[in-house]
Design an enzyme around this catalytic site. Sequence first.
Site, mmCIF file in Angstrom:
data_model
loop_
_atom_site.group_PDB
_atom_site.id
_atom_site.type_symbol
_atom_site.label_atom_id
_atom_site.label_comp_id
_atom_site.label_asym_id
_atom_site.label_seq_id
_atom_site.Cartn_x
_atom_site.Cartn_y
_atom_site.Cartn_z
ATOM 1 N N ASN A 1 0.810 -1.202 0.000
ATOM 2 C CA ASN A 1 0.000 0.000 0.000
ATOM 3 C C ASN A 1 0.852 1.265 0.000
ATOM 4 O O ASN A 1 1.116 1.847 -1.042
ATOM 5 C CB ASN A 1 -0.950 -0.008 1.203
ATOM 6 C CG ASN A 1 -2.097 0.989 1.059
ATOM 7 O OD1 ASN A 1 -1.950 2.041 0.458
ATOM 8 N ND2 ASN A 1 -3.238 0.654 1.616
ATOM 9 N N ASP A 2 1.319 1.681 1.164
ATOM 10 C CA ASP A 2 2.031 2.956 1.276
ATOM 11 C C ASP A 2 3.269 3.023 0.384
ATOM 12 O O ASP A 2 3.616 4.094 -0.118
ATOM 13 C CB ASP A 2 2.449 3.204 2.741
ATOM 14 C CG ASP A 2 1.243 3.326 3.649
ATOM 15 O OD1 ASP A 2 0.220 3.872 3.209
ATOM 16 O OD2 ASP A 2 1.325 2.870 4.808
#
Length: 467
Positions: free
Chosen positions: A387-388
């Site tokens: 994700n990040d």
Amino acid sequence: MRDDAIPLLYLAAGALFIVGLRGITHPRTARRGLLAAALGMAAAVVGTLLQKDLVDYRWILVAVVVGSLIGGAMAKYMPMTAMPERIALSHAFGALAAGLVGTAEYYERTESLGVFIAAALMFEVLLGFITFTGSLMAFGKLKGILPGRPTVFSGQQVVNLLLFTAAAIAAVWLVVSPSTKALFPVLITLAALFGILLVVPIGGADMPTVISLLNSYAGLSGAAMGFVLDNKALIVAGSLDGTSGFMLSIIMSRAMNRSFRNVLFGAFGHVDSAAAKGAGAAEERPVRSASLDEAAMLLEAARDVIVVPGYGLAVSQAQHRIREVGEILERSGARVRYAIHPVAGRMPGHMNVLLAEADVPYDRILDMDEINSDFAQADVALVVGANDVTNPAARTQADSPIYGMPVLDVAAARTVMVVKRGMNAGFAGVDNELYYLEKTLMLFGDAKDVATGLVRELEEASRSQRL
């Protein structure tokens, strides 16, 4: 003969530790590196058991058997996906051992402690108990026993600073006046409490950094124990562990765009309100989703595919199915590689180990710096649970909490596929702009289930072509 053998064993242990540390820097030599380190530890243990001061081996034998059983059970029954938890627990065990040895040495040698040995002993105890409770907190967060989100309260930094200052004053006092025995339990209590408060404000996104930092603390505590016990192997091993862990913490901080000063004082991992609002708005923005057969058709036509694994892959244990997807694509003539961000997963090297366990060839696993420029030529970037570390906002939005953090350039690929359970924000608590690009297709579901479905669709397509 015994006196001559001990220095030689310690010398061999130190050399093997260095060879082992060098070996584990690359997947191809990691096995040999670990074997060298294990042989070094065996030599160090044998050298210690040859010491003249040991008069009774019975309790030592009991400890060896119990420790071996616990270690063997952890290695056999804890899955590779739980490796971060196991590492945190190992740090806790090692730090507790250092703290308890320091405690025993203090009460045994109170009246004869010189200034240098007293200083090494207090340093050992202070770091040992800080690392013990801090590692337990890290284990609890990774295991889900404790909340993964940062736990913060007003004035937390001041409380942490006061606790550490009080513990340091108690340690210095005991160096100057070792006979003040009533102060020693106070030192242990303050150190243990500081260890707890050091880690509770840390969020899951920062676990790679805190694990390497705790590794450094445990190593430095072990080195101090080596000075107290006059054990050369402990000094070498602890120094290597401490310095490598410290350097890795700095590298991880830079990779996550974190201030190392904040890491040291337990101030990282906090999610601000602006980020939370951004995450809350995720459901209101349109995204494009795809079915398994649509995704399989795009993958089948691709000639260059880059897979980006993340923690979602580890949680669902999808590494074997993802490898099968890669093998099917390679048989059809595609080039498949795996891009690893330095902090993907919950600790450094987490994704590398999982892919190696699934028998993904080492030359297909590339670090971010090696592969980032290749995303622009990739037909498909398949993001599995990351994700990040794929968020383009880190490069384009100056007001984002992750702005400046080096990320994988997934958005440059011609088509992006993201395997994800839902639209929840990552550990940093910010919305991922990658999901809303026109070129991005969302494959919602458990990573293992989605990968299994892709394998099925690709195999059916392959059989149809052969008929």
